[in-house]
Design a protein around this motif. Structure first.
Motif, mmCIF file in Angstrom:
data_model
loop_
_atom_site.group_PDB
_atom_site.id
_atom_site.type_symbol
_atom_site.label_atom_id
_atom_site.label_comp_id
_atom_site.label_asym_id
_atom_site.label_seq_id
_atom_site.Cartn_x
_atom_site.Cartn_y
_atom_site.Cartn_z
ATOM 1 N N ASP A 1 55.344 45.855 43.966
ATOM 2 C CA ASP A 1 54.413 46.842 44.510
ATOM 3 C C ASP A 1 53.739 46.182 45.702
ATOM 4 O O ASP A 1 53.041 45.170 45.541
ATOM 5 C CB ASP A 1 53.390 47.214 43.435
ATOM 6 C CG ASP A 1 52.294 48.141 43.935
ATOM 7 O OD1 ASP A 1 52.206 48.388 45.151
ATOM 8 O OD2 ASP A 1 51.499 48.606 43.097
ATOM 9 N N PRO A 2 53.930 46.699 46.917
ATOM 10 C CA PRO A 2 53.352 46.040 48.101
ATOM 11 C C PRO A 2 51.842 45.871 48.035
ATOM 12 O O PRO A 2 51.287 45.004 48.721
ATOM 13 C CB PRO A 2 53.759 46.978 49.241
ATOM 14 C CG PRO A 2 54.948 47.720 48.741
ATOM 15 C CD PRO A 2 54.718 47.890 47.274
ATOM 16 N N LYS A 3 51.157 46.686 47.229
ATOM 17 C CA LYS A 3 49.701 46.621 47.159
ATOM 18 C C LYS A 3 49.177 45.736 46.037
ATOM 19 O O LYS A 3 47.975 45.448 45.980
ATOM 20 C CB LYS A 3 49.136 48.036 46.972
ATOM 21 C CG LYS A 3 49.459 48.983 48.121
ATOM 22 C CD LYS A 3 48.890 50.366 47.857
ATOM 23 C CE LYS A 3 49.195 51.321 49.001
ATOM 24 N NZ LYS A 3 48.646 52.678 48.743
ATOM 25 N N LEU A 4 50.066 45.317 45.139
ATOM 26 C CA LEU A 4 49.583 44.659 43.919
ATOM 27 C C LEU A 4 48.938 43.304 44.181
ATOM 28 O O LEU A 4 47.885 42.982 43.605
ATOM 29 C CB LEU A 4 50.736 44.507 42.919
ATOM 30 C CG LEU A 4 50.369 43.856 41.582
ATOM 31 C CD1 LEU A 4 49.276 44.626 40.868
ATOM 32 C CD2 LEU A 4 51.619 43.744 40.692
ATOM 33 N N LEU A 5 49.528 42.486 45.034
ATOM 34 C CA LEU A 5 49.026 41.118 45.211
ATOM 35 C C LEU A 5 47.559 41.106 45.622
ATOM 36 O O LEU A 5 46.752 40.346 45.085
ATOM 37 C CB LEU A 5 49.879 40.376 46.249
ATOM 38 C CG LEU A 5 49.637 38.865 46.336
ATOM 39 C CD1 LEU A 5 50.111 38.171 45.068
ATOM 40 C CD2 LEU A 5 50.352 38.273 47.555
ATOM 41 N N ARG A 6 47.187 41.995 46.555
ATOM 42 C CA ARG A 6 45.804 41.983 47.028
ATOM 43 C C ARG A 6 44.846 42.612 46.019
ATOM 44 O O ARG A 6 43.630 42.423 46.112
ATOM 45 C CB ARG A 6 45.679 42.675 48.383
ATOM 46 C CG ARG A 6 46.023 44.153 48.396
ATOM 47 C CD ARG A 6 45.840 44.743 49.790
ATOM 48 N NE ARG A 6 46.283 46.122 49.883
ATOM 49 C CZ ARG A 6 45.580 47.171 49.478
ATOM 50 N NH1 ARG A 6 44.376 46.995 48.939
ATOM 51 N NH2 ARG A 6 46.060 48.394 49.615
ATOM 52 N N ARG A 7 45.369 43.358 45.067
ATOM 53 C CA ARG A 7 44.520 43.977 44.049
ATOM 54 C C ARG A 7 44.226 43.037 42.874
ATOM 55 O O ARG A 7 43.297 43.279 42.102
ATOM 56 C CB ARG A 7 45.195 45.244 43.502
ATOM 57 C CG ARG A 7 45.264 46.387 44.511
ATOM 58 C CD ARG A 7 46.060 47.549 43.955
ATOM 59 N NE ARG A 7 45.983 48.726 44.825
ATOM 60 C CZ ARG A 7 46.700 49.831 44.658
ATOM 61 N NH1 ARG A 7 47.546 49.908 43.645
ATOM 62 N NH2 ARG A 7 46.554 50.853 45.491
ATOM 63 N N LEU A 8 45.019 41.989 42.735
ATOM 64 C CA LEU A 8 44.907 41.156 41.542
ATOM 65 C C LEU A 8 43.606 40.372 41.471
ATOM 66 O O LEU A 8 43.197 39.954 40.385
ATOM 67 C CB LEU A 8 46.090 40.178 41.478
ATOM 68 C CG LEU A 8 47.456 40.808 41.189
ATOM 69 C CD1 LEU A 8 48.536 39.736 41.230
ATOM 70 C CD2 LEU A 8 47.465 41.511 39.833
ATOM 71 N N GLY A 9 42.957 40.164 42.588
ATOM 72 C CA GLY A 9 41.707 39.407 42.585
ATOM 73 C C GLY A 9 40.622 40.051 41.745
ATOM 74 O O GLY A 9 39.692 39.370 41.277
ATOM 75 N N ARG A 10 40.717 41.361 41.542
ATOM 76 C CA ARG A 10 39.721 42.062 40.728
ATOM 77 C C ARG A 10 40.034 41.982 39.231
ATOM 78 O O ARG A 10 39.235 42.446 38.421
ATOM 79 C CB ARG A 10 39.624 43.524 41.162
ATOM 80 C CG ARG A 10 39.004 43.679 42.552
ATOM 81 C CD ARG A 10 38.728 45.128 42.890
ATOM 82 N NE ARG A 10 38.021 45.265 44.153
ATOM 83 C CZ ARG A 10 36.706 45.205 44.292
ATOM 84 N NH1 ARG A 10 35.944 45.002 43.233
ATOM 85 N NH2 ARG A 10 36.144 45.350 45.485
ATOM 86 N N VAL A 11 41.170 41.414 38.894
ATOM 87 C CA VAL A 11 41.520 41.234 37.482
ATOM 88 C C VAL A 11 40.948 39.891 37.037
ATOM 89 O O VAL A 11 41.477 38.832 37.366
ATOM 90 C CB VAL A 11 43.045 41.266 37.278
ATOM 91 C CG1 VAL A 11 43.398 41.015 35.810
ATOM 92 C CG2 VAL A 11 43.615 42.604 37.737
ATOM 93 N N THR A 12 39.862 39.943 36.295
ATOM 94 C CA THR A 12 39.139 38.712 35.939
ATOM 95 C C THR A 12 39.297 38.330 34.473
ATOM 96 O O THR A 12 38.690 37.365 34.025
ATOM 97 C CB THR A 12 37.640 38.865 36.263
ATOM 98 O OG1 THR A 12 37.109 39.987 35.547
ATOM 99 C CG2 THR A 12 37.426 39.049 37.760
ATOM 100 N N VAL A 13 40.100 39.078 33.710
ATOM 101 C CA VAL A 13 40.336 38.681 32.325
ATOM 102 C C VAL A 13 41.162 37.392 32.322
ATOM 103 O O VAL A 13 41.936 37.138 33.259
ATOM 104 C CB VAL A 13 41.062 39.784 31.533
ATOM 105 C CG1 VAL A 13 40.220 41.055 31.493
ATOM 106 C CG2 VAL A 13 42.445 40.068 32.097
ATOM 107 N N PRO A 14 41.025 36.545 31.304
ATOM 108 C CA PRO A 14 41.823 35.313 31.249
ATOM 109 C C PRO A 14 43.312 35.634 31.285
ATOM 110 O O PRO A 14 43.817 36.400 30.463
ATOM 111 C CB PRO A 14 41.411 34.702 29.906
ATOM 112 C CG PRO A 14 40.067 35.263 29.610
ATOM 113 C CD PRO A 14 40.089 36.660 30.167
#
Length: 266
Positions: free
Chosen positions: A187-200
């Protein structure tokens, strides 16, 4: 360990789901190789957790509705499934394509249902310096060379398969092409969205994976808000099959550490 196998309907989507064990809910998502690639992992986790293992629609003869054309559709369907069952403190474990689904679930989980991730040699993001190998362009021998640390041990000669087995493999690959073929495996957008995933988030990588390299995995882990990267020696794209003991030990520790109900959990 008893297993409850049910069909759960989401709109016109029927999910084939196996469930076993008790304790913290763990959703186990297989990759393109099909449910058999996570059977041993799910069985191991069921000793200490409530393990939920779906078959992705279109794999192994299951029905895929016409509207289900992307990994985002699967991610939302599984999130709705967890929500509708009122599950919480869920650890999502995904292998390869299943890891991509898990990551897409996490970026969409506004209700905080997911409290931990394990991504095993996951695809799903674009890393310019580490392109994902085109598995659709490989023959059976080439796929084995890219997938396994010890390809001679795990290679299956397609001429030795029955007509039914070959047809099932071809149907699975056709489904994977529909869901993940364009853009290829990301997904071209996924990499930049992952920073908001803060679960371990634990990212496990076979050191010999040539489909998505350990360098690709390092970039994936670095994009997450709380990612930790571990390399598993003498393993390729499916370390849960080549090195199960090492893989299970790391996942077990993360299962305990990432739970919101654990003593000392943050």
């Amino acid at each position: 360990m008893p297993t409850d196998r049910t069909a759960l309907v989401y709109e016109d989507l029927s999910l084939a789901v196996s469930e076993a064990g008790a304790g913290r809910p763990v959703l186990v998502l297989h990759g393109g190789g099909g449910p058999a690639t996570v059977t041993g992992l799910a069985g191991h986790l069921a000793r200490t957790a409530r393990t939920i293992t779906p078959v992705h629609p279109g794999w192994d003869g299951t029905h895929r509705p016409d509207w289900l054309t992307g990994i985002d559709d699967l991610a939302l369907a599984y999130l709705h499934h967890l929500r509708d069952r009122r599950l919480e403190d869920v650890l999502v474990v995904g292998s390869s394509l299943g890891g991509w689904i898990a990551a897409e679930m996490a970026v969409r989980d506004t209700a905080g249902i997911i409290t931990g991730l394990v991504l095993i040699d996951a695809v799903g993001v674009h890393v310019a310096a580490e392109p994902i190998t085109d598995v659709f362009a490989l023959d059976a021998r080439g796929l084995a060379e890219h997938s396994w640390h010890d390809p001679d041990r795990h290679y299956v000669d397609p001429t030795r398969l029955s007509a039914g087995q070959l047809a099932a493999r071809q149907a699975n690959m056709a489904t994977m092409r529909t869901l993940a073929g364009d853009p290829y495996m990301h997904d071209p957008k996924l990499l930049r969205r992952l920073g908001r995933v803060t679960v371990p988030s634990l990212l496990l990588w076979g050191e010999s994976d040539r489909i998505v390299t350990p360098a690709y995995g390092t970039a994936y882990a670095g994009a997450l808000g709380n990612g930790r990267f571990e390399v598993i020696p003498e393993a390729g794209h499916l370390p849960q099959l080549e090195q199960p003991e090492a893989t299970f030990a790391l996942i077990g520790a993360h299962l305990r550490r990432s739970s919101t109900h654990s003593v000392g959990a943050q």
